[in-house]
Design a protein around this motif. Structure first.
Motif, PDB file in Angstrom:
ATOM      1  N   VAL A  36      37.081   6.865  27.859  1.00 56.05           N
ATOM      2  CA  VAL A  36      37.561   8.252  27.692  1.00 56.05           C
ATOM      3  C   VAL A  36      36.381   9.156  27.315  1.00 56.05           C
ATOM      4  O   VAL A  36      35.848   9.078  26.214  1.00 56.05           O
ATOM      5  N   LYS A  38      36.191  12.575  27.383  1.00 57.62           N
ATOM      6  CA  LYS A  38      36.463  13.971  26.990  1.00 57.62           C
ATOM      7  C   LYS A  38      35.479  14.402  25.901  1.00 57.62           C
ATOM      8  O   LYS A  38      35.158  13.597  25.017  1.00 57.62           O
ATOM      9  N   ILE A  83      44.524  11.865  31.420  1.00 55.94           N
ATOM     10  CA  ILE A  83      45.323  11.288  30.334  1.00 55.94           C
ATOM     11  C   ILE A  83      45.869  12.354  29.389  1.00 55.94           C
ATOM     12  O   ILE A  83      46.491  12.028  28.383  1.00 55.94           O
ATOM     13  N   MET A 165      52.996   5.138  30.176  1.00 56.52           N
ATOM     14  CA  MET A 165      51.899   5.395  29.240  1.00 56.52           C
ATOM     15  C   MET A 165      52.490   5.855  27.916  1.00 56.52           C
ATOM     16  O   MET A 165      53.524   6.534  27.892  1.00 56.52           O
ATOM     17  N   SER A 198      40.823   3.515  20.752  1.00 59.69           N
ATOM     18  CA  SER A 198      39.754   2.829  20.013  1.00 59.69           C
ATOM     19  C   SER A 198      40.269   1.992  18.842  1.00 59.69           C
ATOM     20  O   SER A 198      39.779   0.899  18.603  1.00 59.69           O
ATOM     21  N   VAL A 214      39.796   4.054  25.911  1.00 55.72           N
ATOM     22  CA  VAL A 214      38.921   3.942  24.749  1.00 55.72           C
ATOM     23  C   VAL A 214      37.793   4.980  24.812  1.00 55.72           C
ATOM     24  O   VAL A 214      37.022   5.003  25.774  1.00 55.72           O
ATOM     25  N   GLY A 215      37.731   5.829  23.792  1.00 56.58           N
ATOM     26  CA  GLY A 215      36.700   6.872  23.729  1.00 56.58           C
ATOM     27  C   GLY A 215      35.660   6.597  22.665  1.00 56.58           C
ATOM     28  O   GLY A 215      34.555   6.117  22.949  1.00 56.58           O
ATOM     29  N   THR A 216      36.014   6.856  21.406  1.00 60.52           N
ATOM     30  CA  THR A 216      35.018   6.821  20.328  1.00 60.52           C
ATOM     31  C   THR A 216      34.365   5.441  20.132  1.00 60.52           C
ATOM     32  O   THR A 216      33.203   5.385  19.746  1.00 60.52           O
ATOM     33  N   ARG A 222      33.692  12.068  18.110  1.00 63.32           N
ATOM     34  CA  ARG A 222      33.631  13.423  18.665  1.00 63.32           C
ATOM     35  C   ARG A 222      33.539  14.427  17.534  1.00 63.32           C
ATOM     36  O   ARG A 222      34.108  14.236  16.474  1.00 63.32           O
TER      37      ARG A 222
HETATM   38  C1  PLP Z   1      41.276  10.941  23.339  1.00 63.69           C
HETATM   39  C2  PLP Z   1      42.287  10.057  23.897  1.00 63.69           C
HETATM   40  C3  PLP Z   1      42.093   8.669  23.916  1.00 63.69           C
HETATM   41  C4  PLP Z   1      40.872   7.982  23.338  1.00 63.69           C
HETATM   42  O1  PLP Z   1      40.881   8.066  21.953  1.00 63.69           O
HETATM   43  P1  PLP Z   1      39.789   7.291  21.055  1.00 63.69           P
HETATM   44  O2  PLP Z   1      40.420   7.206  19.736  1.00 63.69           O
HETATM   45  O3  PLP Z   1      38.564   8.164  21.092  1.00 63.69           O
HETATM   46  O4  PLP Z   1      39.543   5.983  21.685  1.00 63.69           O
HETATM   47  C5  PLP Z   1      43.089   7.890  24.483  1.00 63.69           C
HETATM   48  N1  PLP Z   1      44.212   8.433  25.001  1.00 63.69           N
HETATM   49  C6  PLP Z   1      44.430   9.758  24.998  1.00 63.69           C
HETATM   50  C7  PLP Z   1      45.693  10.289  25.576  1.00 63.69           C
HETATM   51  C8  PLP Z   1      43.488  10.621  24.439  1.00 63.69           C
HETATM   52  O5  PLP Z   1      43.712  11.936  24.450  1.00 63.69           O
END
Ligand code: PLP
Length: 223
Positions: A36, A38, A83, A165, A198, A214-216, A222
């Protein structure tokens, strides 16, 4: 995070997913990692692309439109997942940018997507967002309505929905929501499950996630 840190973090997330898959309740489902991205810029995304990561998630159409066309030209194999919530006036643009839409959450959006798919002759992966926590401020179809909504998408709109989802409420045990989502998918006759972020993706894999978002844990926190 630094280039090397992102590559290492990505490897660690993949290792965790592979281990968790061995204990999955749906052992024949393989989990796809969506990185992720963003709010992150090219400097953070490029190391992930160069390490072979192909699936990326964004939550805003506008941000994706600015960031991704040049990256796609360089990495034609990549897949982009929406997403975040979709507004009807952004459907055309979303379908031109994204390969997967995870956030079909009402009839109007489903109708708009069906119309635009014909117009653009696209075949995106489509998922229905479920409000598993029945939270008033959250997007998504209520659990009780999932089956009829999927039927509506299929029969009235000829939309091929491949999964569900969810985003569990922050203050509840995520596992309850992951198992509910799996049960609802079963009842509605769809296979894909987009769940786990995450903080809880390992658990999501054990409950049979087809996609974790998975983002952070890959890119750092962020601001
Ligand atoms: C930002 C986001 C994520 C990722 O979140 P993290 O905690 O950074 O891994 C996953 N799903 C959605 C819908 C998000 O908006």
């Amino acid at each position: 995070m630094h280039f090397d840190q992102i590559t290492t973090a990505l490897e660690n997330v993949n290792t965790t997913i592979n281990h968790a898959q061995k204990k999955s309740l749906r052992p024949n489902i393989s989990t796809q990692l969506i990185a992720v991205s963003k709010t992150y810029k090219d400097v953070a995304i490029l190391p992930a692309l160069q390490a072979g990561q192909q699936h990326f998630g964004e939550n805003r159409v506008q941000e994706a439109a600015q960031k991704w066309p040049p990256l796609r030209a360089q990495f034609p194999e990549l897949k982009l997942h929406l997403i975040g919530p979709l507004q009807s006036n952004k459907i055309a643009q979303a379908l031109s940018l994204f390969d997967f839409i995870h956030t079909i959450d009402r009839e109007k959006i489903a109708r708009g997507i069906a119309r635009e798919i014909k117009k653009q002759n696209k075949k995106p992966g489509l998922l229905v967002q479920v409000n598993t926590g029945c939270e008033p401020q959250k997007f998504g179809i209520e659990p009780n309505d999932v089956k009829s909504f999927i039927k509506f998408c299929k029969e009235e709109l000829q939309l091929e929905i491949e999964g569900l989802m969810c985003i569990p409420p922050v203050d509840e045990e995520a596992a309850l929501h992951f198992s509910l989502l799996a049960k609802l998918a079963d009842e509605a006759g769809v296979q894909g499950l987009s769940m786990g972020m995450s903080g809880d993706y390992e658990k999501a894999v054990r409950f049979g996630a087809s996609w974790v978002r998975v983002g952070t844990a890959i890119f750092g926190s962020r601001n």
